[in-house]
Design a protein around this motif. Sequence first.
Motif: not given
Lengths: 438, 215
Positions: B23-50
């Motif tokens: 349903n649309p609510v699930y899709r919105a939550c899914e998009a938020i979850f995926v987007g936020v987590s992908a951004g979070y890990w990008a930052i974590v990898f940048f600071f931890d590794n680079l």
Amino acid sequence: MPPAIVNFIAGQVGVQQLVVSGTSTTAQTPPSHPRAAFLVLLIIISFTISAIAQEPADTAAFDLPDERPAPPTSVVVTDFKYDAGNRVDITWVPSIDDQPELTLVDGYTVYRSANGGDYKLLDSLLPGISMYEDEEVTPDSVYTYYVATMSGKDTVQSVVTQEIRPEWELVNFDLAWLFVIAVIISGSIVWFIWRARAGADLFVRKIAGLDAVDEAIGRATEMGRPILFIPGILDMDDVQTIAGLTILGRVAKQIADYDTRIRMPVSRSLVMTAARETIKASYQVAGRPDAYSDDMVSYVTDEQFGYVAAVDGIMVREKPATIFLLGAFFAESLILAETGNSIGAIQIAGTARPAQLPFFIAACDFTLIGEELFAASAYLSGEPKQLGSLKGQDVGKGIAMLAIILGMVAVTMATAFEIDFFQMIADGLNQVFSTKAE
Amino acid sequence: MDISNFLAAVLTLGIFSFLYKDNPVYRACEAIFVGVSAGYWAIVFFFDNLQKKFWEGVFPPDGSAGDHLLWFGAILGVLMLFRLSSKIGWIARWPLAFIVGATAGLYMITYFVSNAMNQVADTMLSLIVVNDVTGSIIWTQTIGALVVAVGVISGLVYFFFSKEHKGVFGATAKVGIWFLMITFGASFGYTVMSRMSLLIGRMSFLFRDWLGLIG
């Protein structure tokens, strides 16, 4: 003290008391009251008890520990064998005051001096610990250590150890038996590869789940729906992911042949790159490089359940006819398999993680159990290298079975019937297979 | 009302709504979850590794000598970017090959020792366990040792690919698969209970932390 008070006390206690009043000193006669004598006696007893109570704790009358704990003893340093000269082990006998019922010892501190320099604190350890591994040493330096018992801010140090110079050893002889067995298995692999290349027919038994691969891809083609391939959630440094991608190569070639669509969401960027390379190569082998697109593989997120949420969404929206779950899975295994089951997809799963296999067995049509996942690529491809590797691994399993049977017989005869000959065999086998790799 | 608890509760219920259907609510939550987590890990990898592993490793903040071996990893990382070129994209296969090969070599000894050799050593049990004092057989431990022996041998036979599962060999392999299935059944129950604890955790959040209905 005011004279009035002094006089009052003197009157009460009945002792001769000098009363200082201005410049004059007056001697008073002690009162002869019996109550005063009793009070004097009481005070003397109180002082006596107080004095005894303040005696040091280690007197015979009160057997309590000294306030300063004893230091650790027998501090020994040893160079860790068969390494690059970068580890020294320090062991000691804990302080005699390091006992759970006493709270005197707060822990231990380890100090090191390099090349005769000042002692520097390496680490603080909890009570009861009697070993420390110093992995910040180099072969070209000489070290000495001491260990101190901590008690509050106080520390009581042990004697300083002998000097030690860590050494670099080229060959680890502890792994000699491992080397021998590895040579036997590797030799078998090379032998079988050579035979396969020479055209010998190497038999590999039927693996049920893999026979269904062709059928599953054909089903998706007939239904006009995509195939979803999920390679687990670990990176390219996990052998299960590599096994999953090896099978992907075979699956992708057939997908290219059938002109079916493949959808592959991944949770690791390196897996995305490797998967694209794999599918691209398969499409080239199939003679359809033009049909390949980078969009077949997409990165979602590294977050475990974020990835699961996205893949579940893809499943219910795109309704793939076939789902492959091949790789390393964790808590997401049942969520993915159940969602795939709910949309009526034919599911072929495989992992070497024992905790997740039950979920795949319950919710998927075919499951490759552990070793079958690694055997799958050889079975599917029939390439000499992979077949030779699979047959060589079987030689390893044969050695393991023989060793276990022989070992059980030897241990049983040695322990139940106390036959020395079998004890010798049991000890020998134990020595061969109890290799420790550090 | 605590806004963070409110948002977390709405997102939790949004994800739970998938149990009914997409349903649309699930899709919105899914998009938020995926987007936020992908951004979070990008930052974590940048600071931890680079930053931490590479930059501070090569140029330590305390001025000490840097580890210039890290440049090797950095070069491999740069080679990965060659994928962006259609002409020299093949260069990106080198770091991948290095990672796969190095990992296989690095783990080979550890895996072989812990997953094969030490397992063999630990399975060499006495099939008759005798009490040292009385000399009588301890039946429970004896049966346990027999179960281990039969389970391990028949399990190995099941995973032997060079011989058809027929006759005695096939019967032994069948015993092996029974052992595996019984083990998986026990593991299934155990793992389901641990998943229940996750559900209880979410319910506890909704009813206690958010709604305050339970103490």
